[in-house]
Motif scaffolding. Sequence first.
Motif, PDB file in Angstrom:
ATOM      1  N   ALA A  22       4.732 -14.447 -12.119  1.00 36.20           N
ATOM      2  CA  ALA A  22       5.493 -13.870 -13.228  1.00 36.20           C
ATOM      3  C   ALA A  22       4.950 -12.499 -13.601  1.00 36.20           C
ATOM      4  O   ALA A  22       3.739 -12.289 -13.682  1.00 36.20           O
ATOM      5  CB  ALA A  22       5.429 -14.806 -14.431  1.00 36.20           C
ATOM      6  N   GLY A  23       5.854 -11.553 -13.800  1.00 35.59           N
ATOM      7  CA  GLY A  23       5.463 -10.208 -14.209  1.00 35.59           C
ATOM      8  C   GLY A  23       5.172  -9.263 -13.068  1.00 35.59           C
ATOM      9  O   GLY A  23       4.850  -8.097 -13.296  1.00 35.59           O
ATOM     10  N   HIS A  24       5.287  -9.733 -11.810  1.00 38.13           N
ATOM     11  CA  HIS A  24       5.006  -8.885 -10.646  1.00 38.13           C
ATOM     12  C   HIS A  24       6.321  -8.414 -10.023  1.00 38.13           C
ATOM     13  O   HIS A  24       7.137  -9.218  -9.575  1.00 38.13           O
ATOM     14  CB  HIS A  24       4.198  -9.660  -9.607  1.00 38.13           C
ATOM     15  N   ILE A  25       6.510  -7.102 -10.010  1.00 37.23           N
ATOM     16  CA  ILE A  25       7.668  -6.488  -9.369  1.00 37.23           C
ATOM     17  C   ILE A  25       7.162  -5.616  -8.221  1.00 37.23           C
ATOM     18  O   ILE A  25       6.251  -4.802  -8.403  1.00 37.23           O
ATOM     19  CB  ILE A  25       8.475  -5.623 -10.357  1.00 37.23           C
ATOM     20  N   ALA A  26       7.740  -5.785  -7.037  1.00 35.92           N
ATOM     21  CA  ALA A  26       7.284  -5.070  -5.846  1.00 35.92           C
ATOM     22  C   ALA A  26       8.431  -4.293  -5.205  1.00 35.92           C
ATOM     23  O   ALA A  26       9.553  -4.802  -5.104  1.00 35.92           O
ATOM     24  CB  ALA A  26       6.701  -6.054  -4.835  1.00 35.92           C
ATOM     25  N   ARG A  27       8.114  -3.083  -4.796  1.00 34.54           N
ATOM     26  CA  ARG A  27       9.058  -2.276  -4.018  1.00 34.54           C
ATOM     27  C   ARG A  27       8.407  -1.909  -2.693  1.00 34.54           C
ATOM     28  O   ARG A  27       7.302  -1.366  -2.680  1.00 34.54           O
ATOM     29  CB  ARG A  27       9.436  -0.985  -4.763  1.00 34.54           C
ATOM     30  N   ASP A  45       4.817  -0.507  -3.671  1.00 33.93           N
ATOM     31  CA  ASP A  45       4.623  -0.130  -5.063  1.00 33.93           C
ATOM     32  C   ASP A  45       4.627  -1.422  -5.855  1.00 33.93           C
ATOM     33  O   ASP A  45       5.676  -2.045  -6.060  1.00 33.93           O
ATOM     34  CB  ASP A  45       5.752   0.810  -5.518  1.00 33.93           C
ATOM     35  N   ASP A  46       3.445  -1.855  -6.284  1.00 34.20           N
ATOM     36  CA  ASP A  46       3.292  -3.115  -7.004  1.00 34.20           C
ATOM     37  C   ASP A  46       3.067  -2.840  -8.480  1.00 34.20           C
ATOM     38  O   ASP A  46       2.104  -2.151  -8.857  1.00 34.20           O
ATOM     39  CB  ASP A  46       2.106  -3.914  -6.448  1.00 34.20           C
ATOM     40  N   VAL A  47       3.950  -3.391  -9.315  1.00 29.24           N
ATOM     41  CA  VAL A  47       3.851  -3.262 -10.762  1.00 29.24           C
ATOM     42  C   VAL A  47       3.644  -4.660 -11.334  1.00 29.24           C
ATOM     43  O   VAL A  47       4.440  -5.572 -11.078  1.00 29.24           O
ATOM     44  CB  VAL A  47       5.115  -2.615 -11.367  1.00 29.24           C
ATOM     45  N   LEU A  48       2.575  -4.818 -12.120  1.00 29.44           N
ATOM     46  CA  LEU A  48       2.244  -6.140 -12.662  1.00 29.44           C
ATOM     47  C   LEU A  48       2.070  -6.050 -14.173  1.00 29.44           C
ATOM     48  O   LEU A  48       1.326  -5.206 -14.674  1.00 29.44           O
ATOM     49  CB  LEU A  48       0.956  -6.663 -12.026  1.00 29.44           C
ATOM     50  N   ARG A 110      -0.414  -0.937 -11.912  1.00 31.95           N
ATOM     51  CA  ARG A 110       0.507  -0.381 -10.919  1.00 31.95           C
ATOM     52  C   ARG A 110      -0.313   0.197  -9.776  1.00 31.95           C
ATOM     53  O   ARG A 110      -1.167   1.056  -9.981  1.00 31.95           O
ATOM     54  CB  ARG A 110       1.404   0.697 -11.519  1.00 31.95           C
ATOM     55  N   LEU A 111      -0.045  -0.291  -8.579  1.00 27.58           N
ATOM     56  CA  LEU A 111      -0.818   0.064  -7.397  1.00 27.58           C
ATOM     57  C   LEU A 111       0.104   0.491  -6.266  1.00 27.58           C
ATOM     58  O   LEU A 111       1.070  -0.204  -5.942  1.00 27.58           O
ATOM     59  CB  LEU A 111      -1.656  -1.144  -6.939  1.00 27.58           C
ATOM     60  N   LEU A 112      -0.194   1.632  -5.671  1.00 23.20           N
ATOM     61  CA  LEU A 112       0.435   2.035  -4.415  1.00 23.20           C
ATOM     62  C   LEU A 112      -0.565   1.744  -3.305  1.00 23.20           C
ATOM     63  O   LEU A 112      -1.647   2.332  -3.271  1.00 23.20           O
ATOM     64  CB  LEU A 112       0.777   3.525  -4.421  1.00 23.20           C
ATOM     65  N   GLN A 113      -0.223   0.814  -2.406  1.00 21.01           N
ATOM     66  CA  GLN A 113      -1.125   0.500  -1.299  1.00 21.01           C
ATOM     67  C   GLN A 113      -0.394   0.687   0.031  1.00 21.01           C
ATOM     68  O   GLN A 113       0.636   0.071   0.288  1.00 21.01           O
ATOM     69  CB  GLN A 113      -1.697  -0.906  -1.379  1.00 21.01           C
ATOM     70  N   LEU A 114      -0.985   1.543   0.844  1.00 18.14           N
ATOM     71  CA  LEU A 114      -0.441   1.921   2.146  1.00 18.14           C
ATOM     72  C   LEU A 114      -1.262   1.287   3.253  1.00 18.14           C
ATOM     73  O   LEU A 114      -2.488   1.200   3.150  1.00 18.14           O
ATOM     74  CB  LEU A 114      -0.487   3.454   2.263  1.00 18.14           C
TER      75      LEU A 114
END
Length: 290
Positions: A22-27, A45-48, A110-114
Amino acid sequence: MKTERKIIRTETPEARPGFLGAGHIARQLVGADFEASDPFIFLMDDVLDKKDTTPSGGAHPHAGFETVSLLLEGEIGDEAHKMHSGDFQLMTTGSGVVHTETIDRPMQLRLLQLWLNLPRKYRTATPRVQDLPLKHVPVLDEKGVQIRLYSGALNGLTAPVHHYVPLIVADVSLEAGATTVLDLPAQYNTFLYILEGGVTAGADEQPLRKEQVGWLDLFEEAGPSTLKVVAKEEKARLVLYAGLPQHEEIVVHGPFIADSADAIPELYRQYRAGRMPHIATVPAAQRILL
């Protein structure tokens, strides 16, 4: 003479529920076509927005590539490798490593992980991790534009991160109406991800808005190039990624990248046998604070 780059492809990644609950949105910003995105394998792009104390994430293995992490908000990691807002980390998983990303308290993150390809000759490199805290990130402030350079060289800045694949990562903020011209190698595969506001970019002034990805045209021959970016009627922020294509085929399976499908079972055997060290336990020479 410098080549003026332009946007040739615009994408609007879909926001989906993430695996952290819950609360995790990923693009997923990158990952559909490696031949087109080389040397970039995946970018999330992970937003929690976590409301509880149920642990999310945990320890897991990787091998055969590098993780490139830009933490935009919050904090993540274990005590040995804690990242805070604005920090950057490049982890060479190489021959195989375990790391921990556990979130066990309410927080916004919010994390950008490549995932960045490792050239075949470095696929089994000794694992290492490079941490670049925000306070040590090179910054350029000029005429309503701020550039934070996390990797590579750009517009007179040079970041201290060491590379197997030449890589530029920059966080660029523009005041309303501001313009910047970014100097880029023409043979680097390059894209922008818009975090805030909207811009026009490239020789043909292609519009890009919040949460869109814009890919640049790419040239085979080495040489200088430029990308013009203009903020619209409001301030804008974007992240720029540019890397040198390696033109190598890869196999992606779960947490591992390999040259061939035959190599994947052996990576799983090594992990299950405990032969992949945790990144927090590797020698100090492999844990680099920049």
